[in-house]
Design an enzyme around this catalytic site. Structure first.
Site, short mmCIF file in Angstrom:
data_model
loop_
_atom_site.label_atom_id
_atom_site.label_comp_id
_atom_site.label_asym_id
_atom_site.label_seq_id
_atom_site.Cartn_x
_atom_site.Cartn_y
_atom_site.Cartn_z
CE LYS A 1 57.81 43.84 40.11
NZ LYS A 1 56.63 44.10 39.28
CG ASP B 1 57.19 44.14 35.51
OD1 ASP B 1 56.55 44.93 34.78
OD2 ASP B 1 56.64 43.37 36.32
CD GLU C 1 56.09 41.12 33.67
OE1 GLU C 1 57.07 40.37 33.83
OE2 GLU C 1 55.26 41.35 34.56
CG ASP D 1 51.55 41.75 34.90
OD1 ASP D 1 50.42 41.35 35.19
OD2 ASP D 1 52.44 41.90 35.78
CE LYS E 1 51.57 38.94 37.67
NZ LYS E 1 51.76 40.25 38.32
O1 OSB Z 1 54.20 43.16 37.88
O2 OSB Z 1 54.59 41.06 37.92
C1 OSB Z 1 54.30 42.11 38.49
C2 OSB Z 1 54.22 41.53 42.23
C3 OSB Z 1 53.10 42.22 42.56
C4 OSB Z 1 52.40 42.88 41.59
C5 OSB Z 1 52.83 42.85 40.29
C6 OSB Z 1 53.96 42.13 39.94
C7 OSB Z 1 54.68 41.50 40.93
C8 OSB Z 1 55.91 40.79 40.71
C9 OSB Z 1 56.23 39.75 41.75
O3 OSB Z 1 56.70 41.05 39.85
C10 OSB Z 1 56.35 38.41 41.24
C11 OSB Z 1 56.36 37.39 42.33
O4 OSB Z 1 55.35 37.24 43.06
O5 OSB Z 1 57.37 36.70 42.45
MG MG Z 2 54.49 42.66 35.88
#
Ligand code: OSB
Ligand code: MG
Length: 370
Positions: free
Chosen positions: A168, A193, A218, A243, A267
């Site tokens: 991230k 991300d 992302e 996302d 998701k």
């Molecule tokens: O942006 O993918 C995302 C977790 C919370 C909110 C947004 C994101 C995420 C993650 C975590 O990247 C991924 C996970 O649960 O392993």
């Molecule tokens: Mg994401």
């Protein structure tokens, strides 16, 4: 199928360490667990995945719990039987509130699978004419941190058997960390991300990530900016993966039409459940959009649904669906699939059983269908 019980239990689970994104710093995971029981005696637990901060989505734990209690449950209570889980929504007169809908729709799929004598993954696969993978490679999402911290985490993740790492980032300063990680790990499958941290004027800076051989970035730009993402995608030598932007199959149609991305993070909770997820998967497959399953810092209960979806053979790229032990020390369920031989060993994963302590807390909540 008729539902005989629906119980709701808000819980707060502390994280091992804060999980930082461009949106927020998560220290405590507030969740609402949903217990369902059918007239045949089958049980399933779902999880409301909304956050308490409004960065990732306008849907919040409190707002979605309220929508669930005041809008969604009364519709279920008034229906004589649970309708088929088809393209038609269970709640045609409720706009939005996707995470609240998913918190009920996902465990309904589990009940339907149990009634049919199938695993959830098998039922999902049958619905789209796909097959089930018994074991899958998984990726890990690492929160924003300095280089030394990321290197230490990645060393651990590679040893633990993760196949892909997502870093991230919260702004341009973090791009140098990504490049330094590549120096230290020349062969790592690496993605980034942005969680909406960038602007179109950052295009040239983002393009320099090509030297770090990142597979994709992302959601670099603000959600809703499908045109901006299309312009950025045209200028980047690697894929954009959306996302926050993808709430429905119509959003994916827009991506296809405009060329906003080449990959999708899917998701089930963000899009309102498995019916919408499967529609998105079909459309993505038809247009060579590389679709993979994302995570929401779920407990082992919520992770079960994402993991079951990720078992479909259509999903090739490793998802953020590893063991939720990554985040939490105290599990809510008695069993979690292990990561062994660099694969998450899902097999015929049954609906996870709550720990005796969690099950007892649930039984003290009132039955909202009574
Ligand atoms: O942006 O993918 C995302 C977790 C919370 C909110 C947004 C994101 C995420 C993650 C975590 O990247 C991924 C996970 O649960 O392993
Ligand atoms: Mg994401």
């Amino acid at each position: 199928m008729r539902l005989t019980e629906l119980r709701v239990l808000p819980v707060a689970v502390p994280l091992r360490q804060p999980f930082r994104s461009a949106h927020e710093q998560l220290k405590m995971r507030q969740l609402t667990l949903i217990y369902l029981r059918s007239d045949a005696g089958f049980e399933a637990v779902g999880e409301l995945e909304a956050f308490t901060e409004p960065g990732y989505s306008p849907e919040l734990q409190e707002s979605e719990r309220q929508a669930l209690l005041e809008q969604l449950v009364p519709v279920l209570k008034a229906a004589p039987t649970v309708p088929e889980l088809t393209a038609e929504s269970l709640w045609p007169n409720v706009a939005g509130h996707r995470m609240a809908k998913a918190a009920i729709e996902l465990p309904l799929w589990s009940l339907k699978a149990q009634e049919a004598g199938l695993t959830l993954a098998e039922l999902l696969a049958r619905s789209v004419g796909d097959t089930v993978q018994p074991a899958i490679p998984v990726g890990i999402s690492l929160g924003v941190a300095d280089l030394a911290t990321q290197l230490k985490r990645i060393k651990w993740a590679v040893t633990a058997g993760y196949s892909r790492v997502k870093l991230k980032v919260a702004g341009l300063d973090d791009l140098s960390t990504v490049k330094a990680v590549r120096q230290a790990f020349p062969r790592l499958q690496l993605i980034v991300d942005g969680n909406e941290a960038f602007q179109l004027t950052d295009a040239a800076a983002l393009a320099t990530l090509a030297a770090a051989e990142v597979i994709m970035i992302e959601q670099p730009l603000r959600a809703g900016d499908f045109v901006g993402h299309a312009k950025l995608q045209a200028s980047l030598p690697f894929a954009i993966c959306l996302d926050e932007d993808i709430l429905s199959v119509e959003d994916v149609e827009r991506v296809v039409r405009l060329g906003s991305a080449r990959s999708l993070n899917l998701k089930p909770s963000r899009v309102g459940g498995f019916v919408e997820s499967l529609k998105i998967l079909r459309l993505a497959n038809a247009h060579q959009l590389d679709c993979w399953v994302g995570g929401m810092v779920e407990s082992s209960v919520g992770r079960y649904y994402a993991q079951s979806l990720a078992q479909l053979s259509s999903f090739k790229f490793p998802g953020d669906v590893g063991p939720s032990e990554q985040f939490f020390t105290a599990p809510l369920s008695t069993w979690q699939p292990p990561l062994r031989n660099r694969r998450l060993q899902l097999g015929d994963q049954p609906m996870p059983k709550l720990t005796p302590e969690m099950a007892a807390r649930f039984q003290r909540q009132c039955n909202l269908l009574a």
